[in-house]
Design an enzyme around this catalytic site. Sequence first.
Site, PDB file in Angstrom:
ATOM      1  N   CYS A 119       0.836  -1.198   0.000  1.00 21.03           N
ATOM      2  CA  CYS A 119       0.000   0.000   0.000  1.00 21.03           C
ATOM      3  C   CYS A 119       0.875   1.252   0.000  1.00 21.03           C
ATOM      4  CB  CYS A 119      -0.919   0.009   1.216  1.00 21.03           C
ATOM      5  SG  CYS A 119      -1.982   1.475   1.276  1.00 21.03           S
TER       6      CYS A 119
ATOM      7  N   ARG B 171      -8.071  -2.143  -9.348  1.00 30.76           N
ATOM      8  CA  ARG B 171      -9.020  -1.087  -9.724  1.00 30.76           C
ATOM      9  C   ARG B 171      -9.864  -1.443 -10.942  1.00 30.76           C
ATOM     10  NH1 ARG B 171      -4.992   3.455 -10.730  1.00 30.76           N
ATOM     11  NH2 ARG B 171      -3.679   1.638 -11.218  1.00 30.76           N
TER      12      ARG B 171
ATOM     13  N   ASN C  46       0.380  -7.951 -10.872  1.00 30.05           N
ATOM     14  CA  ASN C  46      -0.684  -7.008 -10.540  1.00 30.05           C
ATOM     15  C   ASN C  46      -0.320  -5.632 -11.100  1.00 30.05           C
ATOM     16  OD1 ASN C  46      -1.449  -5.018  -7.770  1.00 30.05           O
ATOM     17  ND2 ASN C  46      -3.053  -5.934  -8.986  1.00 30.05           N
ATOM     18  N   GLY C  47      -1.346  -4.839 -11.379  1.00 26.29           N
ATOM     19  CA  GLY C  47      -1.150  -3.481 -11.858  1.00 26.29           C
ATOM     20  C   GLY C  47      -1.611  -3.328 -13.296  1.00 26.29           C
TER      21      GLY C  47
ATOM     22  N   LYS D  72       1.751  -9.467  -0.488  1.00 31.21           N
ATOM     23  CA  LYS D  72       1.488  -8.516  -1.570  1.00 31.21           C
ATOM     24  C   LYS D  72       2.441  -7.346  -1.404  1.00 31.21           C
ATOM     25  CE  LYS D  72      -1.363  -6.408  -4.710  1.00 31.21           C
ATOM     26  NZ  LYS D  72      -1.118  -4.997  -4.560  1.00 31.21           N
TER      27      LYS D  72
END
Length: 310
Positions: free
Chosen positions: A84, A209, A184-185, A123
Amino acid sequence: MAGITDLPFRRLVSRFGAGLVVSEMVASQEMVEAKPSVRARAELGFGEQATAVQLAGREAHWMAEAARIAEGQGARIIDINMGCPAKKVVGGMSGSALMRDLDHALRLIEAVVGAVTVPVTLKTRLGWDDDTLNAADLARRAEDAGIAMITIHGRTRCQFYNGHADWSAIRDVKDAVGIPVIANGDVTDAPAAAQALRCSGADGVMVGRGIQGQPWLLAEIGAALFGAPAPDVPRGDALADMVIGHYRDMLDFYGRDLGLRVARKHLGWYMDGARSPASLRKRLLTTKAPQDVIAALPEALAHAPERVAA
């Protein structure tokens, strides 16, 4: 995703056939102390099939205790958040701030792995900044400590969500470990997921997202890439029925006042996808009368464009 992947949304996503869903990030010390902010955020779906409970923190004691509580309540997987980038998280030396001190990061990992019997996953990001691309080093040490799977967001912390995720840089992590690596991303559809897998060599993809307003997306990607059953993507009246059901679940889950606030972002994403008229969108996002929202949603979502599955 804090404030998004709550239990009503995860249940909706899972109904379409997602392989794994992850709870909102929860501060470990707050969870142990049962502060109202955590309770208000919602029960985490303990015991829900194919759900991971994600913990964040900076102290091994609280991380271990929170993991024990989560496992004791039925969590199937514990996920540790070291990715995060939010200032309030990083400022507390949690999330991606731990990429700046891998020795401390490993103490947290070892504490959680030693506290539970369920799989523990991690993560994180590529590193703190372009001068500290240490994800592969962290991954090797995490694997040795007992981490069962690692997900890498293809950006550094200092990038936040700017630019484009560097999927190719994830390959260094894949080459460094034997455990599954997840890319991811910027995974927003099946073609992007396929490209992420090709560039990274990863074993799978995680969607963040991109799922907003598209709870069927994980199942759609799984069908395109891995031959899983294709979801029946709702349109017209079926889309309105799905959104109304999600809206009612949020109101029931949070209570009327908080539910109205939580629901606005989800309604906004659904209406973005449906290209709802601006005047109708404004009315639905500002009214405090749930019955008016429910009555108007079929009209607001009536003209969602047809999509061709990738």
